[in-house]
Design a protein around this motif. Structure first.
Motif, PDB file in Angstrom:
ATOM      1  N   GLY A  11      52.090  -1.051  14.334  1.00 34.79           N
ATOM      2  CA  GLY A  11      52.233   0.487  14.202  1.00 34.79           C
ATOM      3  C   GLY A  11      51.690   1.277  15.150  1.00 34.79           C
ATOM      4  N   PRO A  12      51.519   2.604  15.109  1.00 33.73           N
ATOM      5  CA  PRO A  12      51.066   3.681  15.957  1.00 33.73           C
ATOM      6  C   PRO A  12      50.102   3.376  16.976  1.00 33.73           C
ATOM      7  N   ASN A  13      50.580   3.694  18.113  1.00 32.58           N
ATOM      8  CA  ASN A  13      49.488   3.690  19.409  1.00 32.58           C
ATOM      9  C   ASN A  13      49.252   1.982  19.840  1.00 32.58           C
ATOM     10  N   LEU A  14      49.583   1.015  19.309  1.00 36.50           N
ATOM     11  CA  LEU A  14      49.497  -0.243  19.519  1.00 36.50           C
ATOM     12  C   LEU A  14      50.364  -0.695  20.958  1.00 36.50           C
ATOM     13  N   ASN A  15      51.187   0.189  21.278  1.00 38.10           N
ATOM     14  CA  ASN A  15      51.951   0.149  22.548  1.00 38.10           C
ATOM     15  C   ASN A  15      51.244   0.259  23.521  1.00 38.10           C
ATOM     16  N   LEU A  16      50.001   0.922  23.447  1.00 32.13           N
ATOM     17  CA  LEU A  16      49.144   0.966  24.402  1.00 32.13           C
ATOM     18  C   LEU A  16      47.782   0.080  24.557  1.00 32.13           C
ATOM     19  N   LEU A  17      47.935  -0.835  23.937  1.00 29.75           N
ATOM     20  CA  LEU A  17      47.151  -2.102  23.940  1.00 29.75           C
ATOM     21  C   LEU A  17      46.943  -2.539  25.231  1.00 29.75           C
ATOM     22  N   GLY A  18      45.641  -3.022  25.628  1.00 28.00           N
ATOM     23  CA  GLY A  18      45.280  -3.455  26.837  1.00 28.00           C
ATOM     24  C   GLY A  18      45.363  -2.369  27.802  1.00 28.00           C
ATOM     25  N   LEU A  19      45.724  -1.261  27.680  1.00 24.41           N
ATOM     26  CA  LEU A  19      46.037  -0.050  28.899  1.00 24.41           C
ATOM     27  C   LEU A  19      44.916   0.722  28.451  1.00 24.41           C
ATOM     28  N   ARG A  20      44.400   0.978  27.265  1.00 24.51           N
ATOM     29  CA  ARG A  20      43.385   2.057  26.989  1.00 24.51           C
ATOM     30  C   ARG A  20      42.144   1.440  26.167  1.00 24.51           C
ATOM     31  N   GLU A  21      41.283   1.937  25.812  1.00 26.08           N
ATOM     32  CA  GLU A  21      40.042   1.547  25.236  1.00 26.08           C
ATOM     33  C   GLU A  21      39.685   0.017  25.102  1.00 26.08           C
ATOM     34  N   PRO A  22      39.710  -0.514  26.310  1.00 22.24           N
ATOM     35  CA  PRO A  22      39.606  -2.095  26.114  1.00 22.24           C
ATOM     36  C   PRO A  22      38.267  -2.463  25.597  1.00 22.24           C
ATOM     37  N   ILE A  24      36.973  -1.560  22.766  1.00 24.23           N
ATOM     38  CA  ILE A  24      37.410  -1.598  21.216  1.00 24.23           C
ATOM     39  C   ILE A  24      38.350  -2.768  21.105  1.00 24.23           C
ATOM     40  N   TYR A  25      39.546  -2.587  21.939  1.00 23.19           N
ATOM     41  CA  TYR A  25      40.905  -3.308  21.527  1.00 23.19           C
ATOM     42  C   TYR A  25      41.049  -4.571  22.459  1.00 23.19           C
ATOM     43  N   GLY A  26      40.208  -4.860  23.469  1.00 21.40           N
ATOM     44  CA  GLY A  26      40.423  -5.725  24.565  1.00 21.40           C
ATOM     45  C   GLY A  26      41.445  -5.551  25.568  1.00 21.40           C
ATOM     46  N   GLY A  79      47.991  -0.109  12.247  1.00 20.92           N
ATOM     47  CA  GLY A  79      47.476   0.822  13.087  1.00 20.92           C
ATOM     48  C   GLY A  79      46.644   1.838  12.047  1.00 20.92           C
ATOM     49  N   ALA A  80      46.772   3.176  12.557  1.00 24.66           N
ATOM     50  CA  ALA A  80      46.003   3.931  11.362  1.00 24.66           C
ATOM     51  C   ALA A  80      46.795   4.229  10.255  1.00 24.66           C
ATOM     52  N   TYR A  81      47.911   4.055  10.037  1.00 23.40           N
ATOM     53  CA  TYR A  81      48.640   3.940   8.805  1.00 23.40           C
ATOM     54  C   TYR A  81      47.991   3.239   7.768  1.00 23.40           C
ATOM     55  N   THR A  82      47.462   2.190   8.368  1.00 18.67           N
ATOM     56  CA  THR A  82      46.669   1.424   7.245  1.00 18.67           C
ATOM     57  C   THR A  82      45.956   2.123   6.279  1.00 18.67           C
ATOM     58  N   HIS A  83      45.047   3.301   6.943  1.00 17.17           N
ATOM     59  CA  HIS A  83      44.231   3.920   5.942  1.00 17.17           C
ATOM     60  C   HIS A  83      44.738   5.121   5.360  1.00 17.17           C
ATOM     61  N   THR A  84      46.104   5.546   5.455  1.00 14.98           N
ATOM     62  CA  THR A  84      46.774   6.676   5.072  1.00 14.98           C
ATOM     63  C   THR A  84      48.149   6.448   4.235  1.00 14.98           C
ATOM     64  N   VAL A 102      47.109  -7.535   9.487  1.00 11.95           N
ATOM     65  CA  VAL A 102      46.353  -7.991  10.628  1.00 11.95           C
ATOM     66  C   VAL A 102      45.572  -6.925  11.342  1.00 11.95           C
ATOM     67  N   HIS A 103      44.460  -6.861  11.856  1.00 14.55           N
ATOM     68  CA  HIS A 103      43.463  -6.140  12.790  1.00 14.55           C
ATOM     69  C   HIS A 103      42.957  -6.583  13.688  1.00 14.55           C
ATOM     70  N   LEU A 104      42.987  -5.992  14.913  1.00 13.35           N
ATOM     71  CA  LEU A 104      42.072  -6.415  16.013  1.00 13.35           C
ATOM     72  C   LEU A 104      40.688  -6.423  15.681  1.00 13.35           C
ATOM     73  N   SER A 105      40.258  -4.955  15.600  1.00 13.48           N
ATOM     74  CA  SER A 105      38.719  -4.803  15.169  1.00 13.48           C
ATOM     75  C   SER A 105      38.759  -5.024  13.606  1.00 13.48           C
ATOM     76  N   ASP A 106      37.308  -4.906  13.214  1.00  5.31           N
ATOM     77  CA  ASP A 106      37.071  -5.032  11.699  1.00  5.31           C
ATOM     78  C   ASP A 106      36.932  -3.665  11.138  1.00  5.31           C
ATOM     79  N   PRO A 107      37.958  -2.981  10.611  1.00  7.85           N
ATOM     80  CA  PRO A 107      37.732  -1.499  10.089  1.00  7.85           C
ATOM     81  C   PRO A 107      36.741  -1.310   9.208  1.00  7.85           C
ATOM     82  N   MET A 108      36.283  -2.450   8.608  1.00  5.21           N
ATOM     83  CA  MET A 108      34.879  -2.346   7.710  1.00  5.21           C
ATOM     84  C   MET A 108      33.697  -2.036   8.376  1.00  5.21           C
TER      85      MET A 108
HETATM   86  O1  CA2 Z   1      41.761  -2.996  14.684  1.00  3.85           O
HETATM   87  C1  CA2 Z   1      42.918  -2.741  14.267  1.00  3.85           C
HETATM   88  O2  CA2 Z   1      43.914  -3.505  14.564  1.00  3.85           O
HETATM   89  C2  CA2 Z   1      43.389  -1.238  13.962  1.00  3.85           C
HETATM   90  O3  CA2 Z   1      44.621  -1.396  13.143  1.00  3.85           O
HETATM   91  C3  CA2 Z   1      43.729  -0.475  15.220  1.00  3.85           C
HETATM   92  C4  CA2 Z   1      44.301   1.025  14.820  1.00  3.85           C
HETATM   93  C5  CA2 Z   1      43.208   1.533  14.074  1.00  3.85           C
HETATM   94  O4  CA2 Z   1      43.505   2.859  13.592  1.00  3.85           O
HETATM   95  C6  CA2 Z   1      42.604   0.645  12.743  1.00  3.85           C
HETATM   96  O5  CA2 Z   1      41.569   1.490  12.075  1.00  3.85           O
HETATM   97  C7  CA2 Z   1      42.315  -0.652  13.087  1.00  3.85           C
HETATM   98  C8  CA2 Z   1      44.455   1.728  16.215  1.00  3.85           C
HETATM   99  C9  CA2 Z   1      45.295   1.315  17.090  1.00  3.85           C
HETATM  100  C10 CA2 Z   1      45.396   1.979  18.350  1.00  3.85           C
HETATM  101  O6  CA2 Z   1      45.442   1.178  19.244  1.00  3.85           O
HETATM  102  C11 CA2 Z   1      45.273   1.580  20.780  1.00  3.85           C
HETATM  103  C12 CA2 Z   1      45.299   0.789  21.750  1.00  3.85           C
HETATM  104  C13 CA2 Z   1      44.877   1.050  22.943  1.00  3.85           C
HETATM  105  C14 CA2 Z   1      44.271   2.205  22.972  1.00  3.85           C
HETATM  106  C15 CA2 Z   1      43.947   3.132  22.149  1.00  3.85           C
HETATM  107  C16 CA2 Z   1      44.582   2.819  20.793  1.00  3.85           C
END
Ligand code: CA2
Length: 145
Positions: A11-22, A24-26, A79-84, A102-108
């Motif tokens: 879902g949304p913003n996961l195209n930015l993975l590895g490019l922003r906020e490493p 949190i998301y690696g 992505g954030a659609y998980t919660h909405t 599937v989630h990279l982080s643990d939303p809990m």
């Molecule tokens: O941990 C996950 O995989 C999430 O689904 C990631 C979502 C977040 O809203 C969920 O609560 C947990 C956010 C994905 C945004 O991905 C980004 C990747 C790089 C930079 C910024 C955001």
């Protein structure tokens, strides 16, 4: 496309993975994860169809498509659609194709607003908190179905 195909929807913003906020998301990109999944899928006799969209309706359409095409399973990081998204929950309930969340982080372990997962209410399983490895664990679970 075959009954051994596993859809991997992102879902949304996961195209930015590895490019922003490493922090949190690696640092792995979505392409890196796709490569890793393809390697493991080959060993398991599965095929991967990996997609990403920033639009909720695309994810709903792809879930319907997975069912129509007879896919083996759907791995989805909404992505954030998980919660909405009740639309994604309804889609998961409307299809027979098994859905694994599937989630990279643990939303809990994060902000309270991430503690509810709508799609989780219909998912066979949720894999969270293992970084990119979450996708591999979910693929192993799909292979067991
Ligand atoms: O941990 C996950 O995989 C999430 O689904 C990631 C979502 C977040 O809203 C969920 O609560 C947990 C956010 C994905 C945004 O991905 C980004 C990747 C790089 C930079 C910024 C955001």
């Amino acid at each position: 496309m075959s009954s051994n195909t596993v859809y991997v929807l992102n879902g949304p913003n996961l195209n930015l993975l590895g490019l922003r906020e490493p922090e949190i998301y690696g640092s792995a990109t979505l392409d890196d994860i796709a490569g890793m999944l393809e390697d493991r899928a080959r060993e398991l006799g599965l095929e991967i169809d990996m997609r990403q969209s920033n639009h909720e309706g695309h994810l709903v359409d792809w879930m319907h498509e997975a069912q129509a095409e007879g896919a083996k399973a759907i791995l989805i990081n909404p992505g954030a659609y998980t919660h909405t998204s009740i639309a994604l929950l309804d889609a998961a309930r409307a299809i027979r194709t098994p859905v694994i969340e599937v989630h990279l982080s643990d939303p809990m372990q994060r902000e309270a607003f991430r503690h509810i997962s709508y799609i989780g209410m219909a998912a066979r399983q949720t894999v969270a908190g293992h970084g990119p490895h979450s996708y591999l664990i979910a693929l192993e679970a799909a292979a067991q179905l």
